[in-house]
Design an enzyme around this catalytic site. Structure first.
Site, PDB file in Angstrom:
ATOM      1  N   LYS A 240       0.826  -1.106   0.122  1.00 45.51           N
ATOM      2  CA  LYS A 240       0.003   0.015   0.125  1.00 45.51           C
ATOM      3  C   LYS A 240       0.838   1.270   0.139  1.00 45.51           C
ATOM      4  CE  LYS A 240      -3.620  -1.818   2.872  1.00 45.51           C
ATOM      5  NZ  LYS A 240      -4.936  -1.800   2.141  1.00 45.51           N
TER       6      LYS A 240
ATOM      7  N   ASP B 269      -8.150  -3.596  10.266  1.00 46.70           N
ATOM      8  CA  ASP B 269      -8.413  -4.719   9.539  1.00 46.70           C
ATOM      9  C   ASP B 269      -8.978  -5.823   9.961  1.00 46.70           C
ATOM     10  OD1 ASP B 269      -8.987  -5.010   6.802  1.00 46.70           O
ATOM     11  OD2 ASP B 269      -6.864  -5.570   6.161  1.00 46.70           O
TER      12      ASP B 269
ATOM     13  N   ASP C 262      -2.729  -7.416  -1.879  1.00 43.14           N
ATOM     14  CA  ASP C 262      -3.519  -6.518  -0.942  1.00 43.14           C
ATOM     15  C   ASP C 262      -4.848  -7.078  -1.055  1.00 43.14           C
ATOM     16  OD1 ASP C 262      -4.011  -4.392   0.690  1.00 43.14           O
ATOM     17  OD2 ASP C 262      -4.149  -2.828  -0.815  1.00 43.14           O
TER      18      ASP C 262
ATOM     19  N   GLU D  29      -6.185  -9.472   0.224  1.00 40.37           N
ATOM     20  CA  GLU D  29      -5.990 -10.753   1.255  1.00 40.37           C
ATOM     21  C   GLU D  29      -7.050 -11.140   2.035  1.00 40.37           C
ATOM     22  OE1 GLU D  29      -6.412  -7.817   4.098  1.00 40.37           O
ATOM     23  OE2 GLU D  29      -5.237  -7.697   2.286  1.00 40.37           O
TER      24      GLU D  29
ATOM     25  N   ARG E  95     -10.131 -11.811   1.592  1.00 41.64           N
ATOM     26  CA  ARG E  95     -10.941 -12.905   1.199  1.00 41.64           C
ATOM     27  C   ARG E  95     -10.404 -14.084   1.001  1.00 41.64           C
ATOM     28  NH1 ARG E  95     -11.109  -9.975  -4.672  1.00 41.64           N
ATOM     29  NH2 ARG E  95     -11.092  -8.189  -3.216  1.00 41.64           N
TER      30      ARG E  95
END
Length: 510
Positions: free
Chosen positions: A282, A293, A352, A354, A356
Site C-alpha cells: 500500500k 483490518d 493486498d 488478502e 477474501r
C-alpha cells in the site's frame, strides 16, 4: 465504572448533578423535546426567552449548559439538539446521537439523569446506547492525569414507560450491546504491534473466560488453531496471507449451544491484525488505519459473547481467521497459487486483496457445521467505501439473508445498503488459466462485487450474507453523535439484532 438505572420519575425533581433534556427545531425556534415537559413547566414563561437568549436552535449536535439556580432539583440543565422531529416525534437515530453528545458534555458529573424522548423500547435503547458509547474513551496508552474527565458514576434513564417489561428488556439489551461495541472499539484501537494474531487469539480466549466465569455464566467454548494445526488442516489462505510475517497466523473458533436452540447461526470475521498490502504494498498514507483490518473479527467475537450474555436460544458457531499481511522474502507473491481449506485452488494476483483468502478458509469451516444461516463481516474492499462512503456498510448474498440483515440494521440503528452480485462476476472469478478461481483481476469496476462473488464460492450454497464494513468500521474524523475517532464497533448491534430475530422467528422466518 458507570451504573445505569431506569426510572419513571420527573426530570424537574431529580437530584442528579446534571439533567439532560432534548431540544427540537420548531421552524426558526427551538422547543423542549418529549421527556422535558416537567422542565418546561418548572421554567414556565421564562423558558422561551431563556432559549432565545442562549441562541438555541435545536439542530442536531447542539449542546447548551444552563445553571438552574434552584428552578430544578438538579443544579445543571444540559440541552442537546435533536433536529427537526418527524411526524411521530424524534427518531431513535436522533436520540442515539443526542445522547452521545450529552455524554461528552457532562464530564466529571457524578450522576446524570437522561430526560430525552424515551416513551418506547426503541427510544430507551437509543438513549442508553447513545450515552454509553458517546462517552467512550481509549486511554490504555496515555499517562494517568488528574485533568482527565471522569465518567459519571450513575446514569438514570427517565422514561414514562419505565415499568413496562418490554422497556426494561430494551434497557438491558442496550447495556449488553454497548459493552460489546465498546470492547470491539478497544480491540480495534490497540496498536498493531501489540495485537498480532497470537496476541489477538489470547485476547479472545481471555474475553471468553471473563464472559463465562461463575456458575451462572453462559457456556461458550473456544478453540485456537496455531500455525501447525492450520498446516495440518490445509488452511492455505490463512497461512498464505500470514507467510510474510514473523507473527504466525491463527484460527479461533467459538461455540455457543444453549438448550432449546432450534436455529443455528454461523459468524465469520476477517482478522487481519495489520495490512501492509504485502508485496502489492500500500502507499504509506493508506497504512495508517490498517490496524482496523481486524474489525470484522472483533465484531463477530463480541456479538457472540453478547448473544450468550442475553441468553438467546440460538446456536452460534463463530470462526475468526487471524493473520498479519506483511512484506518479507517469505511473503506470498503475485502469481502464486494457494490451496484453500477444502481443496479449492486460487491464483493470487494482488496480495493486498488478502481478506477474501482468509475468509474463504473460515467460510468452508463454517459450512461443515451445517448452520441455517452464515454471516461474514469484513473490512474487505476500498471499492465499497467508494460506492457507499464511510458511514454505510454494504450487504450482499442470499436475498432472504440480506433482508434479515437490513431489518436488523434498521432496528439496531446502523446504516447498511444492499449490493448485487451480477452474473458477470461469476465469469471474472473463474477466469484463471492455472487455478480453480482468480482472487483479483485488476479491473477497476465492481471490485467489491467481485469479492462478494469470490466469497460465495465457499458457502456451499447455504443461506449467506457478506457485510463489507470497510468504511464505517473506523472513524478518522472528529466525534459525531455517539461515534468517536478510531474503532467504531460497527456491525455488533446489527449482528445481535439479526440473532434476536433468528432466535424468535427461526429460519426461514415463521
Amino acid at each position: 465504572m458507570t451504573t445505569y438505572q431506569l426510572r419513571h420519575a420527573s426530570p424537574a425533581k431529580t437530584r442528579a448533578d446534571a439533567v439532560v433534556v432534548g431540544l427540537v427545531k420548531e421552524g426558526a425556534d427551538a422547543a423542549l423535546a418529549p421527556g422535558g415537559e416537567d422542565v418546561a413547566k418548572a421554567y414556565g414563561r421564562k423558558l422561551r426567552p431563556l432559549l432565545a437568549t442562549l441562541g438555541a436552535t435545536g439542530k442536531a449536535g447542539e449542546v447548551l449548559k444552563v445553571p438552574t439556580s434552584g428552578t430544578l432539583g438538579s443544579p445543571l440543565l444540559v440541552l442537546v439538539g435533536l433536529g427537526a422531529p418527524g411526524a411521530d416525534g424524534p427518531s431513535a437515530a436522533a436520540v442515539r446521537k443526542a445522547a452521545g453528545v450529552a455524554a461528552r458534555a457532562v464530564t466529571n458529573a457524578a450522576s446524570v439523569a437522561l430526560a430525552l424522548p424515551a416513551g418506547t423500547p426503541e427510544l430507551v435503547r437509543a438513549a442508553t446506547e447513545g450515552f454509553a458509547l458517546g462517552g467512550y474513551t481509549y486511554t490504555a496508552y496515555k499517562k494517568a492525569s488528574k485533568d482527565r474527565p471522569e465518567p459519571p458514576g450513575t446514569v438514570t434513564v427517565l422514561s414514562p414507560a419505565g415499568r413496562k417489561q418490554e422497556v426494561v428488556a430494551a434497557f438491558e439489551l442496550a447495556q449488553v450491546v454497548a459493552r460489546a461495541t465498546a470492547t470491539t472499539r478497544d480491540w480495534v484501537n490497540v496498536p498493531p504491534g501489540d495485537l498480532t494474531p497470537p496476541a489477538f487469539a489470547d485476547a479472545v480466549v481471555a474475553a471468553v473466560a471473563e464472559a463465562t466465569k461463575g456458575r451462572r455464566g453462559p457456556k461458550v467454548s473456544v478453540t485456537v488453531h496455531d500455525e501447525k494445526k492450520l498446516a495440518e488442516l490445509g488452511c492455505g489462505g490463512i497461512l498464505g496471507v500470514g507467510a510474510g510475517s514473523s507473527a504466525p497466523s491463527r484460527l479461533v473458533e467459538l461455540r455457543y449451544a444453549p438448550r432449546g436452540a432450534k436455529t443455528h447461526l454461523a459468524l465469520v470475521g476477517k482478522g487481519i491484525t495489520f495490512d501492509s498490502g504485502g508485496l502489492t504494498i500500500k502507499p504509506a498514507a493508506s497504512m495508517k488505519e490498517m490496524k482496523s483490518d481486524m474489525a470484522g473479527a472483533a465484531a463477530v467475537v463480541q456479538a457472540t459473547l453478547a448473544i450468550a450474555e442475553l441468553g438467546l436460544p440460538l446456536k452460534v458457531s463463530t470462526f475468526v481467521p487471524m493473520a498479519e499481511n506483511m512484506v518479507s522474502g517469505s511473503a506470498t507473491r503475485p502469481g502464486d497459487v494457494l490451496t484453500q481449506y477444502g481443496g479449492t485452488t486460487v491464483e493470487v494476483l494482488n496480495t493486498d486483496a488478502e481478506g477474501r483468502l482468509v475468509l474463504a478458509d473460515a467460510l468452508v469451516r463454517a459450512t461443515e457445521v451445517k448452520p441455517d444461516v452464515v454471516l461474514d463481516v469484513a473490512t474487505l474492499t476500498g471499492h465499497m467505501v467508494i460506492a457507499l462512503g464511510d458511514k454505510v456498510g454494504g450487504v450482499m448474498g442470499t436475498e432472504a439473508v440480506v433482508d434479515l440483515v437490513l431489518r436488523a440494521a434498521e432496528s439496531a440503528g446502523e446504516l447498511h445498503w444492499p449490493m448485487p452480485i451480477p452474473a458477470e462476476m461469476d465469469e471474472r472469478i473463474h477466469s484463471s488459466k492455472v487455478a480453480d478461481l482468480l482472487q483479483h483481476d485488476w479491473v477497476r469496476w465492481g471490485g467489491g462485487l467481485f469479492a462478494g462473488a469470490f466469497l460465495r464460492e465457499f458457502t456451499d450454497g447455504l443461506p449467506w450474507a457478506h457485510l463489507d464494513i470497510a468504511g464505517p468500521a473506523f472513524h478518522s474524523g472528529g466525534a459525531s453523535g455517539h461515534v468517536l475517532p478510531g474503532g467504531t464497533g460497527f456491525a455488533v448491534p446489527t449482528l445481535v439484532d439479526a440473532a434476536r430475530a433468528l432466535a424468535e422467528d427461526g429460519w426461514p422466518a415463521a
